[in-house]
Design a protein around this motif. Structure first.
Motif, PDB file in Angstrom:
ATOM      1  N   ILE A   1      -8.993  -5.383  -2.531  1.00  0.00           N
ATOM      2  CA  ILE A   1      -8.734  -6.510  -3.424  1.00  0.00           C
ATOM      3  C   ILE A   1      -7.658  -7.420  -2.848  1.00  0.00           C
ATOM      4  CG2 ILE A   1      -7.790  -7.118  -5.693  1.00  0.00           C
ATOM      5  CD1 ILE A   1      -9.202  -4.549  -6.732  1.00  0.00           C
ATOM      6  N   VAL A   2      -6.581  -6.836  -2.341  1.00  0.00           N
ATOM      7  CA  VAL A   2      -5.507  -7.642  -1.752  1.00  0.00           C
ATOM      8  C   VAL A   2      -6.002  -8.358  -0.496  1.00  0.00           C
ATOM      9  CG1 VAL A   2      -3.238  -7.534  -0.667  1.00  0.00           C
ATOM     10  CG2 VAL A   2      -3.683  -6.227  -2.725  1.00  0.00           C
TER      11      VAL A   2
ATOM     12  N   TYR B   1      -9.456   0.778  -2.664  1.00  0.00           N
ATOM     13  CA  TYR B   1      -9.935  -0.297  -3.533  1.00  0.00           C
ATOM     14  C   TYR B   1      -8.856  -1.366  -3.697  1.00  0.00           C
ATOM     15  CZ  TYR B   1     -13.812   2.713  -5.069  1.00  0.00           C
ATOM     16  OH  TYR B   1     -14.924   3.496  -5.127  1.00  0.00           O
ATOM     17  N   GLY B   2      -7.637  -0.933  -3.927  1.00  0.00           N
ATOM     18  CA  GLY B   2      -6.528  -1.881  -4.058  1.00  0.00           C
ATOM     19  C   GLY B   2      -6.340  -2.700  -2.794  1.00  0.00           C
TER      20      GLY B   2
ATOM     21  N   TYR C   1      -8.954   5.265  -4.401  1.00  0.00           N
ATOM     22  CA  TYR C   1      -8.400   4.172  -5.201  1.00  0.00           C
ATOM     23  C   TYR C   1      -7.416   3.280  -4.448  1.00  0.00           C
ATOM     24  CZ  TYR C   1     -10.675   6.688  -8.984  1.00  0.00           C
ATOM     25  OH  TYR C   1     -11.590   7.311  -9.768  1.00  0.00           O
ATOM     26  N   PRO C   2      -6.527   3.790  -3.611  1.00  0.00           N
ATOM     27  CA  PRO C   2      -5.695   2.868  -2.828  1.00  0.00           C
ATOM     28  C   PRO C   2      -6.515   1.983  -1.885  1.00  0.00           C
ATOM     29  CG  PRO C   2      -4.676   5.013  -2.869  1.00  0.00           C
ATOM     30  CD  PRO C   2      -6.030   5.171  -3.479  1.00  0.00           C
TER      31      PRO C   2
ATOM     32  N   GLY D   1       2.961   0.545  -3.564  1.00  0.00           N
ATOM     33  CA  GLY D   1       2.107   0.286  -4.715  1.00  0.00           C
ATOM     34  C   GLY D   1       0.852   1.127  -4.768  1.00  0.00           C
ATOM     35  N   GLY D   2       0.654   1.964  -3.769  1.00  0.00           N
ATOM     36  CA  GLY D   2      -0.557   2.797  -3.731  1.00  0.00           C
ATOM     37  C   GLY D   2      -0.668   3.708  -4.933  1.00  0.00           C
TER      38      GLY D   2
ATOM     39  N   VAL E   1      -1.619   1.562  -7.978  1.00  0.00           N
ATOM     40  CA  VAL E   1      -3.040   1.197  -7.890  1.00  0.00           C
ATOM     41  C   VAL E   1      -3.907   2.391  -8.240  1.00  0.00           C
ATOM     42  CG1 VAL E   1      -4.856   0.529  -6.269  1.00  0.00           C
ATOM     43  CG2 VAL E   1      -2.675  -0.656  -6.237  1.00  0.00           C
ATOM     44  N   SER E   2      -3.526   3.557  -7.756  1.00  0.00           N
ATOM     45  CA  SER E   2      -4.288   4.769  -8.043  1.00  0.00           C
ATOM     46  C   SER E   2      -4.296   5.069  -9.539  1.00  0.00           C
ATOM     47  CB  SER E   2      -3.698   5.942  -7.263  1.00  0.00           C
ATOM     48  OG  SER E   2      -4.424   7.109  -7.515  1.00  0.00           O
TER      49      SER E   2
ATOM     50  N   MET F   1       0.819  -1.214   0.000  1.00  0.00           N
ATOM     51  CA  MET F   1       0.000   0.000   0.000  1.00  0.00           C
ATOM     52  C   MET F   1       0.852   1.263   0.000  1.00  0.00           C
ATOM     53  SD  MET F   1      -2.885  -0.988  -0.601  1.00  0.00           S
ATOM     54  CE  MET F   1      -3.488   0.660  -0.712  1.00  0.00           C
TER      55      MET F   1
ATOM     56  N   PHE G   1      -6.639   2.402 -11.308  1.00  0.00           N
ATOM     57  CA  PHE G   1      -8.063   2.647 -11.084  1.00  0.00           C
ATOM     58  C   PHE G   1      -8.523   3.964 -11.723  1.00  0.00           C
ATOM     59  CE2 PHE G   1      -7.837  -0.523  -7.611  1.00  0.00           C
ATOM     60  CZ  PHE G   1      -8.875  -1.328  -8.049  1.00  0.00           C
TER      61      PHE G   1
END
Length: 74
Positions: free
Chosen positions: A47-48, A43-44, A40-41, A18-19, A22-23, A15, A26
């Motif tokens: 999912i994880v 949401y990531g 959006y982070p 990779g945030g 991911v942002s 996070m 998305f």
């Protein structure tokens, strides 16, 4: 317990590092402006976290099946 701590550390690294990725993903898929970009982070992360829960569930199910088989053998 060790595996749970490792999963938490990997999630935190994902996070933080990779945030942004991911942002970007998305944003390109869902659109939206800067007012939605903070979501959006999350949401990531969801999912994880879902993947971790499914993986842990599979491990628990296999352990229960092994215990049942061991009890039948005795």
């Amino acid at each position: 317990m060790k595996k749970a701590i490792i999963a938490m550390l990997l999630m935190a690294i994902f996070m933080v590092g990779g945030g942004g990725i991911v942002s970007i993903v998305f944003t390109s898929l869902l659109g939206g402006g800067t007012e939605q970009s903070y979501i959006y982070p999350l949401y990531g992360a969801a999912i994880v976290l879902t993947g971790i829960i499914v993986g842990a569930t599979q491990i628990v199910i296999s352990e229960i099946r092994e215990l049942k088989e061991n009890l039948k053998d005795k």
